[in-house]
Design an enzyme around this catalytic site. Structure first.
Site, mmCIF file in Angstrom:
data_model
loop_
_atom_site.group_PDB
_atom_site.id
_atom_site.type_symbol
_atom_site.label_atom_id
_atom_site.label_comp_id
_atom_site.label_asym_id
_atom_site.label_seq_id
_atom_site.Cartn_x
_atom_site.Cartn_y
_atom_site.Cartn_z
ATOM 1 N N LYS A 1 29.555 33.068 1.187
ATOM 2 C CA LYS A 1 28.500 34.063 1.010
ATOM 3 C C LYS A 1 28.431 35.030 2.191
ATOM 4 C CE LYS A 1 26.617 32.878 -3.003
ATOM 5 N NZ LYS A 1 25.328 32.191 -3.171
ATOM 6 N N ARG B 1 28.068 23.717 -4.225
ATOM 7 C CA ARG B 1 28.916 24.532 -5.112
ATOM 8 C C ARG B 1 29.880 25.322 -4.239
ATOM 9 N NH1 ARG B 1 28.797 29.785 -7.261
ATOM 10 N NH2 ARG B 1 29.474 29.949 -9.453
#
Length: 277
Positions: free
Chosen positions: A221, A255
């Site tokens: 991210k 995840r």
């Protein structure tokens, strides 16, 4: 919308929460994935990648056909179906672990369940499509409910996430989704600045007040890129650090894109945090 037959319990309903951390491998069948790993129109590569993830220790595979990166172009349901259904059909025959469908559209989720998926992972937290919660209840499948609302300030971060996720959990329960079939995701990168994402990671354990397993998706991210100054494909070490800290702060599922490396991080962190290896 046609009725979807109830399914038997998936692994998520029998997993022993708190005993170890589970790993969700990411399969993007998109041409515009933020992390550069999209496998649109590459069915053989999808199967090969998923098999490798499972062999490396992935406990479930998440398939998505629409990018949710900042500034993404929304994909019509017809195109999303064209991308994800062949992939799920192939994976259902090729891997022994559960498959989740990453979508906010009920029509896509329904077709994915019929194709072999058994979990709905909704980045809109059952709020984007009024048919999503009734579908999940009717199908009898677990749902991953994410927080995606904009947070304005650090002092409102945890209170706002807890309040909104509690509201979404109540919405799921009111629709008939069973309590034990609900997983929450605080939504790293959705409506939160990099600083707020880092603060959320530090305070993640406060979300255990909601009483449901927590899924964390920090892999590659922008919060990592902001700190390290690296592009998405060069954020493995940053992802590993956030995964270890998430587990230490209460995460139950992570995840990730880089399954082999992160499985080792998870096992080592579980040995320290949970005393299990």
């Amino acid at each position: 919308m046609a009725a979807t037959p109830a399914r038997s319990a998936t692994a998520l309903e029998t997993w022993e929460w708190g005993r170890r951390t589970y790993v969700m491998g990411i399969i993007n069948v998109t041409p515009d994935s933020f992390s550069g790993d999209g496998l649109a129109e590459q069915l053989d590569a999808v199967v090969e990648k998923a098999r490798a993830m499972v062999e490396a220790g992935a406990d479930l595979i998440d398939v998505g056909g629409e990018s949710t990166r900042p500034g993404h172009t929304p994909v019509p349901a017809e195109e999303e179906l064209r991308r994800v259904i062949p992939a799920i059909q192939a994976l259902a025959q090729a891997i022994p672990v559960p498959i989740s469908i990453d979508t906010s559209k009920a029509i896509v989720a329904e077709a994915a369940l019929e194709a072999g998926a058994s979990i709905i992972n909704d980045v809109r937290g059952l709020q984007g499509d009024p048919d999503m919660a009734p579908l999940a209840a009717r199908a009898g499948v677990p749902v991953i409910i994410m927080h995606d609302r904009k947070i304005e300030s650090a002092d409102r971060l945890i209170p706002d996430i807890v309040r909104e996720l509690a509201r979404r959990i109540e919405h799921a329960l009111s629709a008939g989704i069973a309590w034990e079939r609900i997983v929450i995701d605080p939504g790293f990168g959705f409506g939160k600045t990099p600083d707020l994402n880092l603060l959320l990671l530090r305070r993640l354990r406060e979300l255990t007040v909601l009483g449901r397993p927590i899924l964390v998706g920090t892999s590659r991210k922008s919060m990592i890129g902001q700190v390290l100054g690296t592009p998405p494909e060069d954020r493995l070490e940053g992802t590993a650090a956030t995964v270890a800290l998430a587990i230490a702060n209460g995460a139950d599922i992570v995840r990730v894109h880089d399954v082999p490396q992160i499985v080792r991080v998870v096992r080592m962190t579980d040995a320290v945090v949970r005393g299990r290896w």
